[in-house]
Scaffold this motif. Structure first.
Motif, PDB file in Angstrom:
ATOM      1  N   GLU A  13       0.834  -1.211   0.000  1.00 59.35           N
ATOM      2  CA  GLU A  13       0.000   0.000   0.000  1.00 59.35           C
ATOM      3  C   GLU A  13       0.865   1.256   0.000  1.00 59.35           C
ATOM      4  OE1 GLU A  13      -3.499   0.280  -0.010  1.00 59.35           O
ATOM      5  OE2 GLU A  13      -3.350  -1.837  -0.542  1.00 59.35           O
ATOM      6  N   PHE A  93      -4.435   7.264  -1.253  1.00 63.25           N
ATOM      7  CA  PHE A  93      -5.268   6.070  -1.400  1.00 63.25           C
ATOM      8  C   PHE A  93      -6.180   6.126  -2.616  1.00 63.25           C
ATOM      9  CE2 PHE A  93      -3.796   6.089   2.960  1.00 63.25           C
ATOM     10  CZ  PHE A  93      -3.187   4.845   2.975  1.00 63.25           C
ATOM     11  N   MET A  94      -6.460   7.326  -3.109  1.00 61.39           N
ATOM     12  CA  MET A  94      -7.081   7.425  -4.433  1.00 61.39           C
ATOM     13  C   MET A  94      -6.126   6.852  -5.480  1.00 61.39           C
ATOM     14  SD  MET A  94      -8.641  11.258  -4.588  1.00 61.39           S
ATOM     15  CE  MET A  94      -9.476  11.988  -3.193  1.00 61.39           C
ATOM     16  N   ALA A  97      -5.881   3.024  -5.267  1.00 59.35           N
ATOM     17  CA  ALA A  97      -7.085   2.393  -5.820  1.00 59.35           C
ATOM     18  C   ALA A  97      -7.072   2.441  -7.346  1.00 59.35           C
ATOM     19  CB  ALA A  97      -8.337   3.082  -5.276  1.00 59.35           C
ATOM     20  N   LYS A 123      -6.061  -2.270   4.236  1.00 61.64           N
ATOM     21  CA  LYS A 123      -6.545  -1.000   3.683  1.00 61.64           C
ATOM     22  C   LYS A 123      -6.869  -0.004   4.799  1.00 61.64           C
ATOM     23  CE  LYS A 123      -6.777  -1.525  -0.866  1.00 61.64           C
ATOM     24  NZ  LYS A 123      -6.111  -0.594  -1.806  1.00 61.64           N
ATOM     25  N   GLN A 176     -11.950   5.388  -2.765  1.00 61.36           N
ATOM     26  CA  GLN A 176     -11.507   3.991  -2.839  1.00 61.36           C
ATOM     27  C   GLN A 176     -12.677   3.057  -3.138  1.00 61.36           C
ATOM     28  OE1 GLN A 176      -8.370   2.529   0.034  1.00 61.36           O
ATOM     29  NE2 GLN A 176      -8.990   4.385   1.093  1.00 61.36           N
ATOM     30  N   MET A 253     -14.339  -2.596   2.257  1.00 61.55           N
ATOM     31  CA  MET A 253     -13.219  -3.330   1.675  1.00 61.55           C
ATOM     32  C   MET A 253     -13.389  -4.839   1.864  1.00 61.55           C
ATOM     33  SD  MET A 253     -11.194  -1.183   0.182  1.00 61.55           S
ATOM     34  CE  MET A 253     -12.639  -0.216  -0.252  1.00 61.55           C
TER      35      MET A 253
END
Length: 262
Positions: A13, A93-94, A97, A123, A176, A253
């Motif tokens: 991540e 995190f955009m 994704a 996540k 996300q 998620m």
């Protein structure tokens, strides 16, 4: 399953979001530098000469105008860098994704022995860590500004930072969810923007209508004062809302990553 799978996914991540982290940190550092330079200018340089010590002895002779301009400078100087720090998590995190969708990560993840629960935990924890770092950076920056101004760090400033965090956590979580659900960056961001901005436009419209009906013009200082009072009043609820949003992220998620049993 290897014990290192969780840390490996967590590393993934942060690795995928590396470029966004760098961009976010540079934006924060640049805005913080401008804020500190503005502070020096306000105390010793050109900004200070605009107002004078009593807000009426500088270049701007009108005391009311001096108060408004100084309040605006202080507002931007304090909170724009804090806002920049809070954007780090949402942007990262955009980006992750989007990369997952582009690389069709979902096809691979369903073939691994990693459980949906673990995917969801990774996540959620990765975003929680980034949000905590953003919060610490914002608090540290405003604390240094307060020291420079000879003021104390207050609960009101914590409450305003919490508003920034809430808005950007919602933005990051929804982006996300929609990007992964729709498997399309543009559609996901369009849905996210519509959901996030709609309440803001509605509230702004209602406030404008109320102001129009009352016939009373609200000053800049009064607007800021009212906003601060509201954030102080609802600050505990804001942090609860942030916790709820993280719970929504975890559940979403989990459901997205859950493999269909045949």
């Amino acid at each position: 399953m290897k014990k290192g799978s969780f840390t490996g996914l967590l590393y993934r991540e942060f690795y995928l979001g590396k470029s966004s982290y760098i961009t976010g940190i540079l934006l924060f550092a640049g805005s913080a530098l401008l804020g500190w330079l503005s502070l020096l200018s306000l105390k010793y340089g050109n900004f200070g000469s605009l107002f004078g010590k009593d807000l009426s002895g500088g270049v701007i002779k009108n005391k009311e105008a001096s108060e408004i301009i100084r309040a605006m400078i202080l507002l931007f100087m304090r909170y724009i860098p804090a806002l920049m720090s809070c954007t780090i998590g949402a942007g990262v995190f955009m980006d992750v994704a989007c990369k997952d969708v582009m690389n069709k990560w979902n096809r691979f993840e369903h073939s691994t022995p990693v459980t949906p629960l673990r995917f969801a935990a990774v996540k959620t924890i990765s975003m929680l860590i980034t949000t905590a770092i953003s919060f610490i950076l914002a608090v540290f920056y405003i604390f240094t500004i307060d020291i420079g101004l000879g003021e104390s760090f207050t609960y009101a400033e914590i409450s305003i930072i919490s508003i920034f965090l809430l808005f950007l956590v919602v933005l990051g979580v929804l982006s996300q969810i929609f990007i992964l659900l729709l498997k399309d960056r543009d559609k996901g961001m369009l849905c996210t923007t519509a959901i996030v901005m709609a309440p803001i436009f509605i509230i702004s419209f209602i406030n404008a209508e109320n102001e129009h009906e009352s016939g009373k013009e609200v000053s800049f200082q009064e607007t800021i004062k009212d906003f601060t009072e509201k954030t102080l009043e609802y600050c505990p609820l804001i942090f609860i809302a942030i916790a709820v949003i993280f719970a929504v992220l975890f559940v979403s998620m989990y459901l997205i990553y859950k493999r269909r049993e045949k």
